[in-house]
Design a protein around this motif. Structure first.
Motif, PDB file in Angstrom:
ATOM      1  N   ARG A 139      -7.538  -6.779  -3.176  1.00 57.97           N
ATOM      2  CA  ARG A 139      -6.899  -6.858  -4.481  1.00 57.97           C
ATOM      3  C   ARG A 139      -5.592  -6.070  -4.506  1.00 57.97           C
ATOM      4  N   PRO A 140      -4.500  -6.689  -4.982  1.00 61.87           N
ATOM      5  CA  PRO A 140      -3.233  -5.949  -5.111  1.00 61.87           C
ATOM      6  C   PRO A 140      -3.301  -4.981  -6.291  1.00 61.87           C
ATOM      7  N   ARG A 141      -3.235  -3.699  -6.029  1.00 61.82           N
ATOM      8  CA  ARG A 141      -3.450  -2.698  -7.072  1.00 61.82           C
ATOM      9  C   ARG A 141      -2.156  -2.263  -7.747  1.00 61.82           C
ATOM     10  N   ARG A 142      -1.013  -2.580  -7.140  1.00 63.27           N
ATOM     11  CA  ARG A 142       0.260  -2.174  -7.730  1.00 63.27           C
ATOM     12  C   ARG A 142       0.917  -3.287  -8.537  1.00 63.27           C
ATOM     13  N   LEU A 143       0.381  -4.488  -8.438  1.00 64.15           N
ATOM     14  CA  LEU A 143       1.053  -5.651  -8.989  1.00 64.15           C
ATOM     15  C   LEU A 143       1.085  -5.655 -10.516  1.00 64.15           C
ATOM     16  N   ILE A 144      -0.025  -5.308 -11.150  1.00 63.05           N
ATOM     17  CA  ILE A 144      -0.090  -5.390 -12.610  1.00 63.05           C
ATOM     18  C   ILE A 144       0.873  -4.406 -13.289  1.00 63.05           C
TER      19      ILE A 144
END
Length: 221
Positions: A139-144
């Motif tokens: 899961r991309p954790r910085r994207l949101i």
């Protein structure tokens, strides 16, 4: 009446619904999880439904801060000032020693009340980021956080394209500036005290709303 309306919206913005929902559950958000007074930290510390309720109530503050003055017939510039005051109250609340949340929900509520079309266009990056968050592995954790920031920039840009320079565009840019300022300054002294490079600390904060303590795993994300 107009200055009183702005002050009243700041005071309403200073009421942190996530904080009080968490307190009813026996949790102090100042000491739990990421230590932020927002719906996401409430969801992580207490539960998803609690987080959803807290986030919606925070959004309602931003919406009401514009909609109520509009219903009272106050000028458009005052409506915008009231919305910005509610955002500032969420970020620097009088009732929490001026240490509040990031005002994501409050800012979106403000946008929705100001311009519905621009709001939904601005939310496109957030929706895409949320879909990637649940479909991509790892899961991309910085994207949101980056998508949230982008949405605050898209909002005034869309209105500029529709109307040209206007008080609404200025208010949208000011809302973006408040978000960036809050990200940069909230607890920054603790980050800089770690000895980490200032440029890295500030970049992570501005773009990803990530403190150095979170980067090091000392505080939850």
């Amino acid at each position: 009446m107009e200055p009183l309306a702005v002050v009243a919206c700041y005071l309403v913005g200073s009421v942190s619904f996530p904080y009080w929902i968490a307190r009813l559950a026996g949790v102090d958000l100042h000491r739990a999880g990421s230590r932020k007074l927002g719906g996401s930290n409430l969801a992580a510390a207490v539960g998803p439904l609690h987080g959803l309720a807290g986030g919606l109530l925070d959004s309602l503050k931003g919406f009401a801060a514009v909609a109520v003055p509009a219903a009272l017939g106050l000028p458009g510039e005052i409506q915008l000032a009231c919305g910005l005051a509610a955002i500032a109250g969420q970020m620097w609340p009088l009732f929490h020693r001026f240490d509040g949340g990031r005002a994501n929900g409050t800012t979106w509520g403000f946008q929705l009340a100001v311009d519905v079309i621009a709001f939904f266009i601005a939310m496109i990056p957030v929706v895409v980021a949320a879909l990637l968050r649940v479909t991509v592995r790892p899961r991309p954790r910085r994207l949101i956080p980056l998508a949230n920031l982008l949405s605050y920039g898209v909002f005034p840009a869309v209105i500029w394209e529709q109307e040209g320079p206007s008080p609404t565009v200025i208010a949208g840019v000011l809302a973006l500036a408040l978000v960036v300022l809050r990200r940069l300054t909230a607890g920054v002294r603790e980050d800089l005290a770690t000895g980490a490079p200032a440029a890295r600390v500030l970049a992570n904060r501005a773009l990803f709303d990530r403190s150095e303590l979170q980067e090091r795993g000392l505080v939850a994300i």
